[in-house]
Design a protein around this motif. Structure first.
Motif, short mmCIF file in Angstrom:
data_model
loop_
_atom_site.label_atom_id
_atom_site.label_comp_id
_atom_site.label_asym_id
_atom_site.label_seq_id
_atom_site.Cartn_x
_atom_site.Cartn_y
_atom_site.Cartn_z
N PHE A 261 38.94 44.40 35.01
CA PHE A 261 38.67 43.32 36.11
C PHE A 261 39.55 42.60 36.62
O PHE A 261 39.94 42.17 37.24
N THR A 262 40.74 42.25 36.46
CA THR A 262 41.73 41.56 36.39
C THR A 262 42.75 42.57 35.91
O THR A 262 43.53 42.89 34.95
N GLY A 263 43.93 42.48 36.64
CA GLY A 263 44.76 43.62 36.45
C GLY A 263 43.86 45.36 35.55
O GLY A 263 43.64 46.00 35.07
N ARG A 264 44.96 44.65 33.95
CA ARG A 264 44.83 45.85 32.97
C ARG A 264 43.46 45.02 32.13
O ARG A 264 43.63 46.16 31.72
N GLU A 265 43.08 44.01 32.49
CA GLU A 265 42.57 42.77 31.04
C GLU A 265 41.41 43.32 31.81
O GLU A 265 40.79 43.40 32.65
#
Length: 307
Positions: A261-265
């Motif tokens: 969703f955001t970066g790898r998070e």
């Protein structure tokens, strides 16, 4: 690449969950005439942007918020940089996890936690991760009181499309492993076993880890029909582990999934059509393969507020 002629223009409308201008899909905007040959055709449209939590530009006008909930707002003002203040009652000894997440636009989100006097800064965070401009902090209250959460754009820019989510989760509890298992190949998840899933309350946060390699964490939560669950992962070290999220119903069916969703998070929303017990799986991408990653993370499970 269209034929000459007169065209009626209709607005497609925004995603009402993430963007807040008052425009309904299918709104008629007028006609444009297209002549032969290349040309640029423009049409002005009057749109009123409304943030349901404004005006909340200082502690005196702060929006009252509650623990265990997610609020969606914008950082926009006709007169310059916008500041959004939220008032939260905290309890002595309780730990609160406060997270901002960019949903649209490109804000550089900054979080400031202010004491009950309205001036003393308790804590502050700009970019929580190396790969995003979102902000996150945790706070353990030293007394029962009202504190203020200030969300602003660190760069001072203002745009009606700078939409963000504010998650407030408490209490912060610890993971009790082992708490479930699965087989994970790339983004393919199978053989999900919820037998030892850890029960957590909606509104809480969990201090957890993917460790050792191949570890899977499953949390059991009770949901009410038409209540939107917001699940968010914040890694302690930027992007380690490279998480994936999935939600399963009591019959073992996957009903929601997110990888990056955001970066790898990971982050997702899920609205059940029926009351029941649901299972939130946190695992790492390719968890059972050579690319599986490990590390500590904070998981929050909050309820989306629709004003």
């Amino acid at each position: 690449q269209i034929d000459p002629g007169r065209y009626a223009v209709y607005l497609s409308g925004p995603n009402p969950e993430y963007v807040l201008p008052v425009v309904q899909p299918g709104t008629f905007a007028g006609y444009v005439d297209v002549n032969p040959g290349y040309q640029h055709v423009s049409k002005s449209v009057n749109v009123t942007f409304i943030n349901p939590y404004e005006a909340n530009d200082d502690t005196n006008t702060a929006t009252t918020v509650a623990t265990g909930e997610t609020y969606i707002s914008t950082l926009y003002s006709n007169t310059g940089a916008d500041k959004d203040y939220f008032a939260l009652v905290v309890k002595n000894g309780e730990t609160y996890v406060i997270n901002t997440e960019t949903l649209a636009g490109n804000p550089d989100l900054k979080l400031t936690l202010i004491d009950s006097n309205g001036t003393t800064v308790i804590d502050q965070n700009d970019s929580n991760q190396s790969f995003s401009s979102d902000a996150w902090l945790s706070y353990t209250a030293n007394s029962t009181k009202t504190v203020y959460i200030l969300v602003e754009d660190a760069s001072g820019t203002s745009s009606p499309f700078n939409v963000y989510a504010l998650d407030i989760a408490s209490p912060l509890v610890s993971e009790l492993g082992p708490n479930g298992s699965a087989t994970v190949n790339g983004t393919t998840i199978s053989n999900v076993d919820t037998t030892n899933a850890q029960s957590v309350d909606l509104g809480s946060a969990v201090n957890a880890s993917i460790d050792p390699a191949g570890d899977d964490d499953i949390f059991m939560v009770s949901l009410t029909a038409n209540t939107t669950l917001v699940v968010d992962v914040e890694t302690v070290n930027s992007g380690e582990p490279d998480t994936m999220l999935a939600v399963y119903d009591s019959a073992g069916n996957m009903v929601a999934f997110n990888d990056d969703f955001t970066g790898r998070e990971s982050r997702l929303e899920f609205t059940p059509s029926a009351d029941g017990t649901y299972y939130v799986l946190v695992t790492s991408w390719d968890g059972d393969g050579e690319d599986g990653t490990t590390g500590n993370y904070i998981l929050s499970l909050t309820e989306l507020v629709v004003p």
